[in-house]
Design a protein around this motif. Sequence first.
Motif: not given
Length: 84
Positions: A19-35
């Motif tokens: 349902a959820e997880e953590s992010y470490t990213a400066a932008t939405l693009e960086e967060a989605l790339d990590a996902v």
Amino acid sequence: MPAGTIRYWAAAKAAAGTAEESYTAATLEEALDAVRARHPGELSRVLRRCSFLIDGDPVGTRSHETVRLAEGGTVEVLPPFAGG
């Protein structure tokens, strides 16, 4: 780099297997790339159809590389919902 929470809804939740997880990213693009790297396959396909809320505000048509994330923020991943 900001850290926060990504929340998945409906088909995105099923594809991510959480349902959820953590992010470490400066932008939405960086967060989605990590996902995409963590969850290759179905979630990557689902994300193409999703809309996103950042701390309750819709991203809309803004380029994901320009959407800044805040420390302690929340990214809501919203696939298209059926019905009304």
